[in-house]
Scaffold this active site. Structure first.
Site, short mmCIF file in Angstrom:
data_model
loop_
_atom_site.label_atom_id
_atom_site.label_comp_id
_atom_site.label_asym_id
_atom_site.label_seq_id
_atom_site.Cartn_x
_atom_site.Cartn_y
_atom_site.Cartn_z
N ARG A 29 0.83 -1.22 0.00
CA ARG A 29 0.00 0.00 0.00
C ARG A 29 0.85 1.26 0.00
O ARG A 29 0.50 2.26 -0.63
CB ARG A 29 -0.99 -0.03 1.16
CG ARG A 29 -2.01 -1.14 0.91
CD ARG A 29 -3.24 -1.04 1.71
NE ARG A 29 -4.23 -1.99 1.20
CZ ARG A 29 -5.35 -2.30 1.80
NH1 ARG A 29 -5.66 -1.72 2.95
NH2 ARG A 29 -6.18 -3.16 1.26
N GLY A 108 18.94 -15.57 8.90
CA GLY A 108 19.30 -16.25 7.65
C GLY A 108 18.88 -15.42 6.44
O GLY A 108 19.62 -15.30 5.45
N ASP A 132 11.51 -15.26 17.32
CA ASP A 132 12.60 -15.41 18.31
C ASP A 132 13.06 -14.09 18.94
O ASP A 132 13.71 -14.11 19.99
CB ASP A 132 13.82 -16.07 17.66
CG ASP A 132 13.58 -17.53 17.34
OD1 ASP A 132 12.50 -18.04 17.69
OD2 ASP A 132 14.46 -18.16 16.73
N GLY A 175 12.97 -20.92 20.25
CA GLY A 175 14.09 -19.99 20.43
C GLY A 175 15.37 -20.79 20.32
O GLY A 175 15.96 -21.18 21.32
N GLY A 190 4.36 -16.15 35.34
CA GLY A 190 4.70 -16.33 36.76
C GLY A 190 5.34 -17.67 37.04
O GLY A 190 5.06 -18.31 38.07
N ALA A 191 6.23 -18.11 36.15
CA ALA A 191 6.84 -19.43 36.31
C ALA A 191 7.87 -19.43 37.45
O ALA A 191 8.34 -18.36 37.88
CB ALA A 191 7.51 -19.83 35.00
O1 F6P Z 1 13.35 -19.02 13.94
C1 F6P Z 1 12.06 -19.28 14.33
C2 F6P Z 1 11.92 -20.70 14.81
O2 F6P Z 1 10.57 -20.91 15.16
C3 F6P Z 1 12.84 -21.10 15.97
O3 F6P Z 1 12.37 -20.66 17.21
C4 F6P Z 1 12.84 -22.60 15.83
O4 F6P Z 1 13.97 -23.16 16.41
C5 F6P Z 1 12.84 -22.78 14.35
O5 F6P Z 1 12.25 -21.61 13.79
C6 F6P Z 1 12.10 -24.00 13.85
O6 F6P Z 1 12.19 -24.03 12.47
P1 F6P Z 1 11.38 -25.02 11.55
O7 F6P Z 1 9.93 -24.68 11.65
O8 F6P Z 1 11.92 -24.80 10.19
O9 F6P Z 1 11.66 -26.39 12.09
#
Ligand code: F6P
Length: 327
Positions: A29, A108, A132, A175, A190-191
């Site tokens: 847009r 990446g 992440d 992550g 609250g873990a």
């Molecule tokens: O980078 C995002 C993410 O969800 C990471 O937290 C996780 O390790 C990875 O991608 C998983 O990737 P895929 O869905 O390709 O297995």
């Protein structure tokens, strides 16, 4: 604004993140507003290599702001890691006279964009899209807020059963190399403890604390595990702890890809819209080889080189706070 940019393209790449659609919508847009032609590329860099590209208009991006995933689709392209792949990708851009490219993704995606921009004459700006939140040069990435909301909602549900049975639950969140999702989920739910790649937690100390807690009559515990932490995944940790402390009833839950889906939160939609809009304006202002971000409410353009090589870690004070609040 620069007169040089007439046609731009946009793609999403790497793991999908809720809010990517809102970012694409904003790019399309804003480009239309500035009378640019804008192309959507399907399946990330793979689509660029294979010429999977379509002219878009304002109406093509109607009714997507609230949708999770990415309607452009995404991929982790192996072909784009090669010189030949990137050459083909550039041929696609040339065939359509495209002079600016917006890439939405994580580390990446930025690495690929940086190398591509060194090899070929194309202006590229990046928008941080990953759940992440591990990208340098922005306080928050698109998708992070939605992911932690999903994770906290899941932990709230586990809390009910953990409390009813006096159980210990290890709950694993995503992550790969970063503890942001785990830390914020732990604080928000609250873990009792959190295991993240950035902090070395001693398992023996952890078990000692559990024993002390049980003597204080704290009989259920929620422990958040970042998948990339050094002590292992949720199941592995549950097994190890049961061996060290057989009286404890330990269970493991992996939230997994649930965290990547769902309708983006309002925060993610606003962030994505802002960055999509600014990506187009940045290209028009001559930016290239740059990653966009928002730091302390200010828009920031960082060189891709910095966004890729510099690490952003969770704030140490937030880590301290999560310990203090967890008891
Ligand atoms: O980078 C995002 C993410 O969800 C990471 O937290 C996780 O390790 C990875 O991608 C998983 O990737 P895929 O869905 O390709 O297995």
């Amino acid at each position: 604004m620069s007169e040089n940019i007439k046609k731009i393209a946009v793609l999403t790449s790497g793991g999908d993140a809720p809010g990517m659609n809102a970012a694409v919508r904003a790019v399309v847009r804003t480009a239309s507003y500035y009378d640019l032609q804008v192309y959507g590329i399907s399946r990330g860099y793979d689509g660029l290599i294979n010429g999977d590209i379509e002219l878009m208009n304002k109406r093509n991006v109607a009714n997507i702001i609230h949708r999770g995933g990415t309607f452009l689709k995404t991929a982790r392209s192996e072909a784009f890691r090669t010189v030949e792949g990137r050459k083909k990708a550039f041929e696609t851009l040339n065939a359509y006279d495209i002079d600016g490219l917006v890439v939405i993704g994580g580390n990446g995606t930025y690495t690929g964009a940086h190398i591509f921009g060194q090899e070929h004459d194309i202006k590229i700006v990046g928008i941080p899209g990953t759940i992440d939140n591990d990208i340098f040069g922005t306080d928050f990435t698109i998708g992070f807020d939605t992911a932690i909301n999903t994770a906290v909602e899941a932990v709230d549900k586990i809390r009910d059963t953990a409390d009813s049975h006096n159980r210990l639950f290890f709950i694993e969140v995503m992550g790969r190399h970063s503890g942001y999702i785990a830390l914020h989920t732990a604080i928000g739910s609250g873990a009792s403890a959190v295991f993240i790649p950035e902090v070395d937690l001693d398992l023996e100390d952890f078990v000692e604390n559990l024993k002390k807690a049980s003597r204080r009559n704290k009989l259920f515990n929620l422990v958040i595990i970042a998948e990339g932490n050094k002590n292992g995944g949720a199941q592995e940790l549950a097994n190890k702890v049961k061996e060290m402390y057989p009286q404890i009833d330990a269970k493991a839950t992996i939230i997994g890809h649930l965290q990547r889906g769902g309708s983006p939160t309002a925060n993610d939609r606003v962030l994505a819209s802002h960055l999509g809009y600014k990506a187009v304006e940045s290209l028009l202002n001559g930016a290239s080889d740059k990653a966009l971000g928002i730091v302390s409410n200010e828009l920031l353009l960082s060189p891709f080189k910095d966004a890729i090589s510099l690490r952003k870690d969770p704030d140490s004070d937030m880590i301290k706070m999560s310990e203090i609040l967890s008891l």
